[in-house]
Design an enzyme around this catalytic site. Structure first.
Site, PDB file in Angstrom:
ATOM      1  N   ASP A 143      -3.604  -1.316   3.240  1.00  0.00           N
ATOM      2  CA  ASP A 143      -3.199  -0.167   2.440  1.00  0.00           C
ATOM      3  C   ASP A 143      -2.508   0.900   3.293  1.00  0.00           C
ATOM      4  OD1 ASP A 143      -2.848   1.426   0.223  1.00  0.00           O
ATOM      5  OD2 ASP A 143      -4.868   2.262   0.274  1.00  0.00           O
ATOM      6  N   HIS A 186     -13.574   6.227   1.100  1.00  0.00           N
ATOM      7  CA  HIS A 186     -13.932   4.827   1.356  1.00  0.00           C
ATOM      8  C   HIS A 186     -13.707   4.462   2.811  1.00  0.00           C
ATOM      9  CE1 HIS A 186      -9.768   5.163  -0.285  1.00  0.00           C
ATOM     10  NE2 HIS A 186      -9.471   4.494   0.805  1.00  0.00           N
ATOM     11  N   GLN A 258     -11.361  -1.932   0.297  1.00  0.00           N
ATOM     12  CA  GLN A 258     -11.711  -0.532   0.562  1.00  0.00           C
ATOM     13  C   GLN A 258     -12.963  -0.210  -0.250  1.00  0.00           C
ATOM     14  OE1 GLN A 258      -7.741   0.384  -0.743  1.00  0.00           O
ATOM     15  NE2 GLN A 258      -7.406   1.718   1.022  1.00  0.00           N
ATOM     16  N   ASP A 290      -7.819  12.580   2.038  1.00  0.00           N
ATOM     17  CA  ASP A 290      -7.251  11.573   1.144  1.00  0.00           C
ATOM     18  C   ASP A 290      -8.082  11.449  -0.140  1.00  0.00           C
ATOM     19  OD1 ASP A 290      -5.395   9.198   0.906  1.00  0.00           O
ATOM     20  OD2 ASP A 290      -7.313   8.162   0.708  1.00  0.00           O
ATOM     21  N   GLU A 332      -5.193  15.832  -1.051  1.00  0.00           N
ATOM     22  CA  GLU A 332      -4.320  14.875  -1.719  1.00  0.00           C
ATOM     23  C   GLU A 332      -4.981  14.501  -3.036  1.00  0.00           C
ATOM     24  OE1 GLU A 332      -2.670  10.672  -2.540  1.00  0.00           O
ATOM     25  OE2 GLU A 332      -4.695  11.043  -1.844  1.00  0.00           O
ATOM     26  N   HIS A 396       4.955   8.669   1.202  1.00  0.00           N
ATOM     27  CA  HIS A 396       4.794   7.221   1.388  1.00  0.00           C
ATOM     28  C   HIS A 396       4.311   6.562   0.096  1.00  0.00           C
ATOM     29  CE1 HIS A 396       0.818   8.798   1.517  1.00  0.00           C
ATOM     30  NE2 HIS A 396       0.288   7.588   1.512  1.00  0.00           N
ATOM     31  N   ASP A 397       3.877   7.375  -0.877  1.00  0.00           N
ATOM     32  CA  ASP A 397       3.311   6.813  -2.108  1.00  0.00           C
ATOM     33  C   ASP A 397       4.357   6.718  -3.209  1.00  0.00           C
ATOM     34  OD1 ASP A 397       0.702   6.104  -1.420  1.00  0.00           O
ATOM     35  OD2 ASP A 397       0.013   8.177  -1.591  1.00  0.00           O
ATOM     36  N   ARG A 521       5.293  -0.312  -2.402  1.00  0.00           N
ATOM     37  CA  ARG A 521       5.503   0.986  -1.743  1.00  0.00           C
ATOM     38  C   ARG A 521       6.128   0.794  -0.355  1.00  0.00           C
ATOM     39  NH1 ARG A 521      -0.362   3.517  -2.048  1.00  0.00           N
ATOM     40  NH2 ARG A 521      -0.779   1.359  -1.483  1.00  0.00           N
TER      41      ARG A 521
HETATM   42  C1  GLC Z   1      -4.036   7.940  -1.086  1.00  0.00           C
HETATM   43  C2  GLC Z   1      -2.956   7.465  -0.143  1.00  0.00           C
HETATM   44  C3  GLC Z   1      -2.488   6.128  -0.617  1.00  0.00           C
HETATM   45  C4  GLC Z   1      -3.670   5.173  -0.604  1.00  0.00           C
HETATM   46  C5  GLC Z   1      -4.842   5.726  -1.403  1.00  0.00           C
HETATM   47  C6  GLC Z   1      -6.110   4.997  -1.127  1.00  0.00           C
HETATM   48  O1  GLC Z   1      -3.572   8.113  -2.371  1.00  0.00           O
HETATM   49  O2  GLC Z   1      -1.908   8.387  -0.096  1.00  0.00           O
HETATM   50  O3  GLC Z   1      -1.438   5.646   0.180  1.00  0.00           O
HETATM   51  O4  GLC Z   1      -3.274   3.948  -1.140  1.00  0.00           O
HETATM   52  O5  GLC Z   1      -5.110   7.069  -1.067  1.00  0.00           O
HETATM   53  O6  GLC Z   1      -6.610   5.337   0.131  1.00  0.00           O
END
Ligand code: GLC
Length: 651
Positions: A143, A186, A258, A290, A332, A396-397, A521
């Protein structure tokens, strides 16, 4: 004195001797500083911890461990960092900060090779670099680093944790802050804690959310959203969990590798705090928290944005502040706009990504109309004093169309149909779409779908280059500059996803990497093209040269007008044209008037005096000798107009 204050005082008095013992060889002065900070926050720490864990028989132990963890990290805190600890985070509101983000390997190769980017980062005025999670990960998919196996080791091939520490220290000396992630929700399923949980070893057997039967899972499922529908429901059946603990269902909100941590268990918070303080002592200035909405689970709820998730963050923030008072949390949260802002608080995450303005920037480009964007800027960007947005056009998302349904309806827009249009547009399936993106994580049940794609490809550069169409290339560059102008001048601190400044398009070969194949992505996380940077630097008339020069101009604008950008108020203006956004930013007698056209057609907007009241003549920001004539302003497609006036310009 209420009972909380009294209990807090009593607990901390009792703890004092133990803490003293843990502070090792710290000088009397440092001890005093620590106890002063602890004293300031002791009641808050007690109150927050009590709300989360006060019901437990071992609450006194929990409190003690949290504070001792902070005390130990304080005694480990290196000298070079201690000086800055008293300074706070003035950068949050100084109007000068500019962030960049990058994957170490895709951008530079290794940690030590990051040095090569020095000149480039300086030329863009970058004050902070967010390095995407560089930590050890499992073999196979990870991920993008968000499946962390250990915070104390780097992923193989990047270098050592000591090298990362040296890089952070060097950057600090150059005046640049480094930011790292805390993936608190996680860990990877091969993290030391997860391996011990699989073996059924206490206390790790209660670190994750594991269920014995499908029936138990069913009690939660109906209320949960699928974040990654391609990965299936947010639980995974693990037959490889051995021994008496074998064959359990494990909660995994994101991918099945995860595993969600169980914050009902305070030992998880204590353990995560220790990892966070390790990162703090490496020298980061901010921690990117995150997936903040998911930290707490309660049956019968969506398990998103629960009050306890906020309490966890506040408690973590408070404890980190005792050790390293100038560290800031970045939230985030990609959820409903009300919930996004709820995390952005001075005592929680003083900084937060603004996914709404990001998504609406693309919405405005697709529709050629700015009403949703103007509405959100005017009504949804207010934050409590001491907190701040991170404003960006791409990360990046994926892009989710996360505007509020109620906002859309109020503007006469059907939110469902509009989201469907935007997805089709950016997936390139609408007849006259210039965009080349891809659908990400389509949910067949809810119809929810997000978009992947590099900013340049979404703005039309890829299709235009392929067609060899000079005019279309020009339009794409203008779109990107219009979008970046918004990110640099509207609200908050701008963030650049490195590669966007040189118009890097989609990486269509991402699937050649087996571990990336099923996650598109990776399409918008290409390897950095240093040759293109060199060419763009040499020739500012090429499309990417123009883009780069334009972004550098925006960076300079922020430095030149830092006082204006340090005032967080934005005044959205009626421009008289549905495709042109206008706003004013001002501070201490200085003003900036910004117009951004989101339509490809030429437009005419109101004269400056009708746009913004006040005295004085507006001048071009790049040419103060050039006064703007007070008559309706004509803009070409996607043109921006930036004007300034200050008390000293008033004639
Ligand atoms: C956040 C990150 C993303 C990831 C997710 C799970 O949203 O920006 O890239 O897949 O968390 O950790």
């Amino acid at each position: 004195m209420d009972w909380i204050t009294a209990s807090a005082r009593e607990s901390f008095d009792r703890l004092q001797a133990k803490i003293e013992a843990d502070l090792g060889s710290m000088s009397a002065k440092r001890r005093r500083a620590f106890f002063d900070r602890l004293e300031d926050r002791s009641e808050e720490i007690f109150r927050l911890a009590h709300r989360l864990y006060g019901w437990r028989w071992d609450f006194a132990w929990v409190l003690e461990e949290l504070v001792l963890t902070a005390a130990r990290a304080t005694s480990d805190r290196p000298k070079w960092l201690r000086r800055g600890d008293a300074d706070g985070a003035a950068w949050l509101h100084d109007g000068r900060s500019i962030w960049a983000m990058a994957y170490i390997d895709r951008f530079a190769g290794t940690v030590s090779e990051l040095e090569r980017a020095e000149g480039h980062l300086s030329s863009l005025g970058i004050t902070h670099v967010h390095l995407m999670p560089p930590y050890a990960v499992p073999d196979g998919p990870d991920d993008g680093g968000y499946a962390v196996s250990s915070y104390r080791q780097l992923r193989s091939g990047l270098g050592s944790i000591d090298e990362l520490g040296s890089y952070i220290k060097n950057q600090h000396q150059l005046g640049r802050g480094v930011v790292l992630d805390v993936v608190a929700n996680h860990t990877a399923d091969n993290h030391r804690w997860a391996e011990a949980a699989k073996r059924g070893e206490p206390p790790f057997d209660e670190f994750y959310l594991m269920f014995d039967t499908r029936e138990e899972v069913e009690e939660w499922l109906p209320d949960l959203r699928m974040i990654f529908p391609d990965a299936g429901e947010p639980f995974v059946w693990r037959t490889d969990v051995a021994g008496p603990y074998g064959g359990k269902w494990v909660w995994s909100t994101f991918f099945d590798f995860q595993w969600d941590l169980n914050y009902q268990n305070p030992q998880v918070l204590i353990a995560m705090l220790s990892e966070m303080l390790f990162l703090a002592n490496l020298g980061v200035v901010a921690l990117r928290m995150d997936a903040t909405p998911f930290l707490w689970k309660a049956k019968g709820t969506t398990c998103e944005n629960l009050p306890e998730a906020h309490l966890i963050l506040k408690l973590m923030a408070s404890l980190v502040a005792v050790v390293a008072p100038s560290i800031v949390f970045l939230s985030e949260a990609i959820v409903h706009p009300d919930e996004v802002s709820a995390f952005v608080r001075p005592d929680e995450c003083p900084l937060g990504y603004n996914p709404l303005i990001m998504a609406l920037t693309w919405e405005a480009l697709a529709t050629g109309e700015v009403r949703m964007l103007a509405d959100a800027l005017a009504n949804r960007t207010g934050l409590p004093p001491g907190s701040q947005w991170l404003t960006y056009i791409r990360s990046h998302d994926d892009i989710g169309w996360g505007f509020a349904d109620e906002d859309a309806w109020r503007l006469g827009i059907d939110p469902g149909a509009h989201r469907a249009f935007l997805t089709e547009f950016y997936a390139g399936s609408v007849a006259d779409s210039w965009a080349r993106g891809a659908r990400f994580q389509e949910n067949p049940i809810t119809g929810d779908v997000r978009i992947s794609g590099a900013s340049a490809s979404l703005a039309g550069l890829e299709t235009a280059i392929e067609a060899g169409d000079g005019e279309a290339i020009d339009l794409a560059v203008r779109r990107l500059l219009a979008a970046q102008t918004l990110a640099f001048t509207s609200v908050g601190i701008p963030l650049i996803f490195l590669g966007d400044e040189i118009g890097m398009t989609n990486d269509h070969r991402y699937g050649e990497e087996p571990t990336h194949r099923t996650d598109n992505r990776w399409m918008h996380r290409p390897r950095y093209d240093w040759a293109r940077l060199a060419e763009s630097n040499l020739d500012p008339t090429t499309p990417t040269g123009r883009l780069l020069a334009g972004i550098r101009r925006l960076a300079k604008l922020r430095t030149d007008h830092a006082p204006v950008f340090s005032n967080d108020v934005i005044e959205v203006l009626e421009t008289g044209h549905p495709g042109v956004l206008g706003y004013r930013r001002s501070a201490d007698g200085s003003e900036l008037l910004i117009l951004i056209s989101f339509t490809r057609e030429p437009s005419e907007v109101l004269a400056p005096s009708a746009l913004a009241s006040g005295e004085g003549t507006w001048c071009d920001v790049h040419d103060l000798a050039r006064p703007i004539v007070d008559e309706p302003i004509e803009l070409c497609g996607y043109q921006t107009a930036l004007m300034t006036r200050s008390a000293s310009h008033v004639r």
